[in-house]
Each structure stands twice: as C-alpha cells, then as structure tokens.
Design a protein around this motif. Structure first.
Motif, PDB file in Angstrom:
ATOM      1  N   PRO A 187       0.856  -1.196   0.000  1.00 19.39           N
ATOM      2  CA  PRO A 187       0.000   0.000   0.000  1.00 19.39           C
ATOM      3  C   PRO A 187       0.890   1.244   0.000  1.00 19.39           C
ATOM      4  CG  PRO A 187      -0.659  -1.550   1.719  1.00 19.39           C
ATOM      5  CD  PRO A 187       0.661  -2.019   1.196  1.00 19.39           C
ATOM      6  N   PRO A 188       0.486   2.299  -0.695  1.00 19.05           N
ATOM      7  CA  PRO A 188       1.351   3.470  -0.826  1.00 19.05           C
ATOM      8  C   PRO A 188       1.264   4.444   0.343  1.00 19.05           C
ATOM      9  CG  PRO A 188      -0.616   3.764  -2.135  1.00 19.05           C
ATOM     10  CD  PRO A 188      -0.724   2.405  -1.504  1.00 19.05           C
ATOM     11  N   GLY A 189       0.516   4.077   1.386  1.00 16.06           N
ATOM     12  CA  GLY A 189       0.287   5.013   2.487  1.00 16.06           C
ATOM     13  C   GLY A 189      -0.914   5.889   2.172  1.00 16.06           C
ATOM     14  N   HIS A 190      -1.501   6.498   3.226  1.00 12.67           N
ATOM     15  CA  HIS A 190      -2.720   7.280   2.979  1.00 12.67           C
ATOM     16  C   HIS A 190      -2.434   8.594   2.266  1.00 12.67           C
ATOM     17  CE1 HIS A 190      -1.219   8.852   6.754  1.00 12.67           C
ATOM     18  NE2 HIS A 190      -1.637   7.797   7.419  1.00 12.67           N
ATOM     19  N   GLY A 191      -1.145   8.907   2.030  1.00 12.85           N
ATOM     20  CA  GLY A 191      -0.827  10.054   1.194  1.00 12.85           C
ATOM     21  C   GLY A 191      -1.322   9.883  -0.231  1.00 12.85           C
ATOM     22  N   ASP A 192      -1.650   8.658  -0.601  1.00  7.90           N
ATOM     23  CA  ASP A 192      -2.154   8.377  -1.944  1.00  7.90           C
ATOM     24  C   ASP A 192      -3.546   8.949  -2.172  1.00  7.90           C
ATOM     25  OD1 ASP A 192      -1.784   6.866  -4.511  1.00  7.90           O
ATOM     26  OD2 ASP A 192      -3.562   5.808  -3.795  1.00  7.90           O
ATOM     27  N   ILE A 193      -4.182   9.465  -1.134  1.00  4.62           N
ATOM     28  CA  ILE A 193      -5.542   9.993  -1.294  1.00  4.62           C
ATOM     29  C   ILE A 193      -5.602  11.077  -2.364  1.00  4.62           C
ATOM     30  CG2 ILE A 193      -5.256  11.642   0.615  1.00  4.62           C
ATOM     31  CD1 ILE A 193      -8.290  11.327   1.095  1.00  4.62           C
ATOM     32  N   TYR A 194      -4.568  11.909  -2.444  1.00  2.00           N
ATOM     33  CA  TYR A 194      -4.582  13.000  -3.421  1.00  2.00           C
ATOM     34  C   TYR A 194      -4.497  12.445  -4.840  1.00  2.00           C
ATOM     35  CZ  TYR A 194      -3.384  15.242   0.972  1.00  2.00           C
ATOM     36  OH  TYR A 194      -3.386  15.638   2.293  1.00  2.00           O
ATOM     37  N   LEU A 198      -7.519  12.556  -7.702  1.00  5.19           N
ATOM     38  CA  LEU A 198      -7.266  13.218  -8.976  1.00  5.19           C
ATOM     39  C   LEU A 198      -7.351  12.247 -10.147  1.00  5.19           C
ATOM     40  CD1 LEU A 198      -4.328  15.322  -7.581  1.00  5.19           C
ATOM     41  CD2 LEU A 198      -6.453  16.293  -8.486  1.00  5.19           C
ATOM     42  N   ALA A 199      -6.663  11.102 -10.037  1.00  2.00           N
ATOM     43  CA  ALA A 199      -6.614  10.160 -11.155  1.00  2.00           C
ATOM     44  C   ALA A 199      -7.983   9.546 -11.446  1.00  2.00           C
ATOM     45  CB  ALA A 199      -5.588   9.059 -10.864  1.00  2.00           C
ATOM     46  N   SER A 200      -8.808   9.386 -10.426  1.00  2.00           N
ATOM     47  CA  SER A 200     -10.145   8.814 -10.611  1.00  2.00           C
ATOM     48  C   SER A 200     -11.127   9.821 -11.196  1.00  2.00           C
ATOM     49  CB  SER A 200     -10.684   8.310  -9.273  1.00  2.00           C
ATOM     50  OG  SER A 200     -10.903   9.406  -8.379  1.00  2.00           O
ATOM     51  N   GLY A 201     -10.747  11.110 -11.203  1.00  2.00           N
ATOM     52  CA  GLY A 201     -11.655  12.161 -11.662  1.00  2.00           C
ATOM     53  C   GLY A 201     -12.648  12.597 -10.606  1.00  2.00           C
ATOM     54  N   LEU A 202     -12.540  12.009  -9.387  1.00  2.00           N
ATOM     55  CA  LEU A 202     -13.520  12.314  -8.351  1.00  2.00           C
ATOM     56  C   LEU A 202     -13.418  13.762  -7.869  1.00  2.00           C
ATOM     57  CD1 LEU A 202     -15.786  11.315  -6.549  1.00  2.00           C
ATOM     58  CD2 LEU A 202     -14.079  10.432  -4.946  1.00  2.00           C
ATOM     59  N   ALA A 203     -12.217  14.294  -7.770  1.00  2.00           N
ATOM     60  CA  ALA A 203     -12.066  15.683  -7.310  1.00  2.00           C
ATOM     61  C   ALA A 203     -12.797  16.638  -8.251  1.00  2.00           C
ATOM     62  CB  ALA A 203     -10.587  16.047  -7.203  1.00  2.00           C
ATOM     63  N   GLU A 204     -12.598  16.449  -9.549  1.00  2.00           N
ATOM     64  CA  GLU A 204     -13.259  17.309 -10.531  1.00  2.00           C
ATOM     65  C   GLU A 204     -14.778  17.110 -10.501  1.00  2.00           C
ATOM     66  OE1 GLU A 204     -11.889  19.585 -12.322  1.00  2.00           O
ATOM     67  OE2 GLU A 204      -9.833  19.059 -12.854  1.00  2.00           O
ATOM     68  N   LYS A 205     -15.205  15.871 -10.316  1.00  3.20           N
ATOM     69  CA  LYS A 205     -16.648  15.594 -10.274  1.00  3.20           C
ATOM     70  C   LYS A 205     -17.295  16.274  -9.076  1.00  3.20           C
ATOM     71  CE  LYS A 205     -20.052  11.890 -10.547  1.00  3.20           C
ATOM     72  NZ  LYS A 205     -20.300  10.474 -10.852  1.00  3.20           N
ATOM     73  N   LEU A 206     -16.632  16.219  -7.923  1.00  2.00           N
ATOM     74  CA  LEU A 206     -17.180  16.865  -6.727  1.00  2.00           C
ATOM     75  C   LEU A 206     -17.267  18.374  -6.917  1.00  2.00           C
ATOM     76  CD1 LEU A 206     -15.268  14.754  -4.045  1.00  2.00           C
ATOM     77  CD2 LEU A 206     -17.756  14.860  -4.317  1.00  2.00           C
ATOM     78  N   LEU A 207     -16.246  18.963  -7.498  1.00  7.23           N
ATOM     79  CA  LEU A 207     -16.277  20.399  -7.747  1.00  7.23           C
ATOM     80  C   LEU A 207     -17.410  20.763  -8.699  1.00  7.23           C
ATOM     81  CD1 LEU A 207     -12.448  21.129  -8.014  1.00  7.23           C
ATOM     82  CD2 LEU A 207     -14.012  22.070  -6.293  1.00  7.23           C
ATOM     83  N   ALA A 208     -17.621  19.940  -9.715  1.00  3.70           N
ATOM     84  CA  ALA A 208     -18.707  20.193 -10.666  1.00  3.70           C
ATOM     85  C   ALA A 208     -20.075  20.111  -9.987  1.00  3.70           C
ATOM     86  CB  ALA A 208     -18.629  19.199 -11.826  1.00  3.70           C
ATOM     87  N   MET A 209     -20.153  19.317  -8.907  1.00  6.49           N
ATOM     88  CA  MET A 209     -21.401  19.196  -8.139  1.00  6.49           C
ATOM     89  C   MET A 209     -21.576  20.343  -7.156  1.00  6.49           C
ATOM     90  SD  MET A 209     -21.349  15.132  -7.156  1.00  6.49           S
ATOM     91  CE  MET A 209     -22.704  15.367  -5.989  1.00  6.49           C
ATOM     92  N   GLY A 210     -20.575  21.222  -7.048  1.00 11.17           N
ATOM     93  CA  GLY A 210     -20.661  22.324  -6.101  1.00 11.17           C
ATOM     94  C   GLY A 210     -20.061  22.010  -4.752  1.00 11.17           C
ATOM     95  N   LYS A 211     -19.343  20.892  -4.656  1.00 18.32           N
ATOM     96  CA  LYS A 211     -18.691  20.528  -3.394  1.00 18.32           C
ATOM     97  C   LYS A 211     -17.288  21.136  -3.367  1.00 18.32           C
ATOM     98  CE  LYS A 211     -22.321  18.153  -2.466  1.00 18.32           C
ATOM     99  NZ  LYS A 211     -23.306  18.702  -1.520  1.00 18.32           N
ATOM    100  N   ARG A 212     -17.049  22.061  -2.479  1.00 13.38           N
ATOM    101  CA  ARG A 212     -15.770  22.780  -2.428  1.00 13.38           C
ATOM    102  C   ARG A 212     -14.825  22.201  -1.381  1.00 13.38           C
ATOM    103  NH1 ARG A 212     -14.103  28.383  -2.932  1.00 13.38           N
ATOM    104  NH2 ARG A 212     -11.894  28.394  -2.358  1.00 13.38           N
ATOM    105  N   VAL A 308      -6.491  21.697  -4.086  1.00 11.80           N
ATOM    106  CA  VAL A 308      -5.883  20.397  -4.401  1.00 11.80           C
ATOM    107  C   VAL A 308      -5.699  20.255  -5.908  1.00 11.80           C
ATOM    108  CG1 VAL A 308      -6.247  17.894  -4.369  1.00 11.80           C
ATOM    109  CG2 VAL A 308      -6.757  19.249  -2.330  1.00 11.80           C
ATOM    110  N   VAL A 309      -6.738  20.578  -6.670  1.00  9.61           N
ATOM    111  CA  VAL A 309      -6.664  20.464  -8.125  1.00  9.61           C
ATOM    112  C   VAL A 309      -5.634  21.432  -8.692  1.00  9.61           C
ATOM    113  CG1 VAL A 309      -7.955  20.820 -10.273  1.00  9.61           C
ATOM    114  CG2 VAL A 309      -9.001  19.568  -8.377  1.00  9.61           C
ATOM    115  N   GLN A 310      -5.590  22.652  -8.159  1.00  5.71           N
ATOM    116  CA  GLN A 310      -4.651  23.647  -8.672  1.00  5.71           C
ATOM    117  C   GLN A 310      -3.202  23.240  -8.417  1.00  5.71           C
ATOM    118  OE1 GLN A 310      -5.377  26.425 -10.614  1.00  5.71           O
ATOM    119  NE2 GLN A 310      -3.161  26.241 -10.869  1.00  5.71           N
ATOM    120  N   VAL A 311      -2.901  22.787  -7.201  1.00  8.54           N
ATOM    121  CA  VAL A 311      -1.534  22.357  -6.886  1.00  8.54           C
ATOM    122  C   VAL A 311      -1.149  21.165  -7.755  1.00  8.54           C
ATOM    123  CG1 VAL A 311      -0.046  21.356  -5.098  1.00  8.54           C
ATOM    124  CG2 VAL A 311      -1.546  23.269  -4.534  1.00  8.54           C
TER     125      VAL A 311
END
Length: 480
Positions: A187-194, A198-212, A308-311
């Motif tokens: 396991p890569p450690g919980h640092g893999d959350i970022y 990002l790779a799953s597209g979930l961050a962008e999907k949440l932002l599109a839903m209005g979740k900041r 997160v997305v910007q960085v």
C-alpha cells in the motif's frame, strides 16, 4: 554499441504500466524511487525544524457564532471521505476493520453513515460520504454501504480505490519478483488519497457538483465527526488545508508530531519513519519529547478541493509529498525473507506542500481510533455512549478524567477471535481508571470495574471470573 541495463526505476515503471496504474501515479513513484536510489531516506533532521509554539484552539472557534453559522451555511458544499483501506491485520482480521460491530449491531461504517444522516435531517442538507478503499477492502465496503443511497447524491461512487506501489529489493534496488504476486506490492500510504482523488476524476466531479470542501478521517476514528465550526473557520481563513492536532501525552511519544521548517517557516509533519536515529540505532530523544513537540496529527484533515486540483496541475497531476522509506521483509509473515524498501507517503505531510496550511488543536474526544482490542473494549463498554444523533461520546456519568486505560494479555486477547471468545460480556468501565488482564481469563457475566483493577489467571489454565464476583474495585484479583 554497449547495451545499457534497464534500471530498477524503469522496471518498476514498466510493472506499474502492466497493471494499468495511472501515468501521474507512475511519475510520482519514479520521483520517490529516485530519491531512494540517491540515498534519501525522508528523515527530517532535528536542526531542520523547530517546535510549533501556538496553533488555533477548537474552543475559541466553537464559541464564535459567526464561525458556526458560516459552517452551517457551507455544509451543502461539503463531502466526507473516510480512509477505509485497512484490514486490521494486527487484530487478526481478514476483512475491512470498519465492518466490526462496535456498538450493539452497528459497525464503524454504520455509525459514520447514521451520523451524517442525522445531521442531514437536522440541517436539510445531504452530505455525501465516500470511502477510499484498497483492493482488499473495496468489495466489502461497497456492499456494506449500499444500504445508504441517500449519502451518494448525484451518482457519486460509494468508494474510490487507492493505488499500489512495487516493493523494491534492498540489495539490488529492483522491483520484487516473488512467485506470489501479492507479495510484490505494498500500500502506498494514505498520502495516496490526493493521487486517487485526482486520477479517478472524483475531485473534478465533486467540484462540478458544487462541493468545495472535504473532511477526511480514518474509518476507525468515531471521534472524528463533522463540526460546522471547523468548516466555518477553515473557509473564513481561505486556507487550502487544515490539520486537526491534539496535545501529545506519554502514550503518543512514539508517534509523529507537528513542527515548523526553519528554512521556509512552513508547518511540517515528522512521522516516526522520518525520525533521526542515534549511534545505537534508537530514535533520538528529542523526537519523543512531548514538552518540546506538543502537537500530534490526528489524521483528520480539511481540504479545499479547488486548491488540491490547482496544486496538482502545477505538479504533473500529483501532490509532491515527501518520501517515507520503510524497510521490511518481502513476506511480512516471514522475517527471514528477502529485505525490501516500501515507498510510501503520508496524507498529513501535505501540510508542508500547501502554502498557508493551518493546524487546529482539537480536544482529545475527536481522536478515538481503534487500533487494538484494548481500544475496542473501551469503545464497546459503557465508558462511551451513542447519542441520539449517533455521535459517540464519553458517558456523562463518568467522573474520572479521560478514558480507562485497558491492557489485555496479547497472547489471549490479541486476535479478535480470541478476544471475543473470552470477552463474552463486556465489563462496565464507566468508573474504571484502568483494567489489566494477565493470562487466560473469561468474562462471561457482567462485572463492574472501579478505579484500578488487575485480574490474573494462574499459568496454564483458562479461568472464568466467579459468578459471585460482580464488582472489582481498586484491587488485584488472582483466579485459579
């Protein structure tokens, strides 16, 4: 022309591509692997950091009506993410630890879900819940959480998967190639959350839903609840990242701590795997000095998903976390097996990556993880009560400070199956300062523990507490 041998970095990257890992994850692994090859260990030297003197205090923000009101208003922009990749192998589990029943018939996952349902009903907002899982826990967690469809609005997934890293043979710096392929990955450690967000597209999907905003915590920490005051404070500061910290005690001395980087002034997290060692190989005493380094990471964090997305955009799709290099054996159950390096990162280490990141000191009640059967017994006991809103709280009838300290004989209570075969009836701990059990003792009827109690069974015998003994008060009891 002389043919160049393929390097360990190249072979590891090829291995990851064969397993269809995202290119951004592979590039980040190559960066970390290159650090290992060049002798970097991830160790943070004492002279590089200084103690953190002051951080914001939980009581101050919860007393501010404007902050609380702002947090309540922003609940519609919040998503909750639980780290749910652990099997609880130290407790002998083979399924996700979060499936364990902790209060009556309710598991960790049930309580977390019901907390959000209760809050949603109270404020009229559906707060989504998503779990970051591993390949070992994903199917179990998805099945367990399928009965809470109201917590995944907008067709959100129940889970998203963390990635995996190749283990690296220590003697050759080549990726492991054991016959059992599962031994070749860690396991890569919980640092893999970022990377996973990002790779799953979930961050962008949440932002599109209005979740900041995202509140992230371990699934086994039922003290980590959504607190509107923290959300309001976080949003009003404009910070990209906030870490919840707690005051270190002697029990926390071996764990990581918060510090400040002298060269940049930024907050930094130093984990035990990043602690310098002395001539004898022991971790330096300064690392464990709880008066010098007073704050530890509860592993509950608040994220601004836009940040997160910007960085990530500025760093080839990843968050460049520092290396944690763990030396293990390729087969964790065989200490004679070949030695490997496991390349990992920590979620909290992002506090140094995000400019303007903050720490917030919270009360200890927000940190109640279950890492062993000692912890499980306390949570299952009457020292804790489950309130109407499914919040886990210290029993108001408890007058002693803190929680009872439980120490069960690991030989007989270390594995869950052994624990449950002996702890048939959970003792009352509401008035207990400590409970120590030595030997093979069976609790098969209600016993009240008061103050400090030590229960010992004679060697070689399994002994039940006598039916006539319903109270053990500030004493040592030897059972034959």
């Amino acid at each position: 022309m002389v043919r160049q041998e393929t390097s360990g970095v190249q072979k590891a990257a090829e291995k990851m591509r064969r397993d269809k890992l995202p290119e951004s994850v592979i590039r980040n692994f190559e960066r970390l692997f290159d650090d290992v090859i060049h002798g970097k260990t991830g160790v943070i030297a004492e002279e590089e950091i200084e103690p953190v003197r002051e951080v914001a205090c939980f009581s101050e923000i919860t007393e501010c009506a404007d902050t609380v009101n702002e947090g309540m208003r922003l609940l519609e922009k919040l998503v909750v993410i639980r780290l749910n990749g652990g099997l609880g192998t130290t407790m002998g589990l083979e399924r996700a630890k979060s499936l364990l029943k902790v209060k009556g018939e309710l598991s960790f996952n049930d309580i977390i879900a019901k907390q959000l349902q209760c809050m949603g009903e109270k404020v009229g907002v559906a707060i989504p819940l998503v779990h970051m899982t591993s390949f070992s826990t994903d199917s179990d967690v998805r099945e367990a959480m399928s009965c809470y469809p109201d917590l995944r609005p907008g067709d959100l997934p129940i889970t998203f998967l963390q990635h995996k890293h190749p283990k690296i043979y220590l003697d050759t710096m080549m990726p492991a190639e054991e016959e059992n392929d599962s031994l070749n990955w860690n396991p890569p450690g919980h640092g893999d959350i970022y990377a996973a967000l990002l790779a799953s597209g979930l961050a962008e999907k949440l932002l599109a839903m209005g979740k900041r905003y995202a509140f992230v915590a371990n699934a086994d920490n039922l003290g980590a609840t959504v607190e509107p005051a923290i959300l309001g404070y976080f949003a009003r500061t404009g910070a990209p990242f906030l870490m919840e910290t707690a005051e270190r005690t002697k029990a926390d001395a071996k764990g990581g701590h918060l510090a400040r980087r002298r060269s940049t002034g930024r907050l930094v997290l130093r984990e035990s795997g990043q602690a310098p060692t002395g001539p004898g190989g022991d971790i330096i005493p300064e690392f464990q000095d709880i008066t010098k380094y007073r704050h530890f990471n509860t592993n509950s964090i608040w994220l601004d998903l836009q940040a997160v997305v910007q960085v990530a955009r500025n760093h080839e799709g990843t968050i460049p976390l520092p290396l944690i290099s763990n030396k293990k054996t390729v087969n964790p159950r065989d200490r004679s097996s070949r030695k490997v390096v496991q390349i990992e990162t920590a979620m909290g280490a992002a506090i140094e990556v995000f400019e303007g990141a903050l720490a917030l000191q919270v009360p200890r009640r927000r940190f109640a993880p279950v890492k062993s059967n000692n912890d499980l017994l306390v949570v299952r006991s009457d020292a804790y009560v489950l309130q109407d809103d499914c919040t886990l709280a210290i029993n108001p009838a408890r007058v002693l400070p803190g929680l009872p300290l439980v120490s069960l004989d690991s030989q007989f209570f270390g594995l869950l199956k052994d624990f449950e075969s002996r702890m048939k009836v959970v003792p009352s701990l509401v008035d207990a300062a400590s409970l120590t059990v030595k030997g093979d003792v069976v609790f098969d009827h209600q016993v009240k523990i008061v103050e400090d109690a030590v229960v010992t069974a004679v060697p070689g015998a399994r002994v039940s507490i006598p039916a006539s003994m319903t109270r053990i008060e500030d004493t040592q009891v030897e059972l034959r």
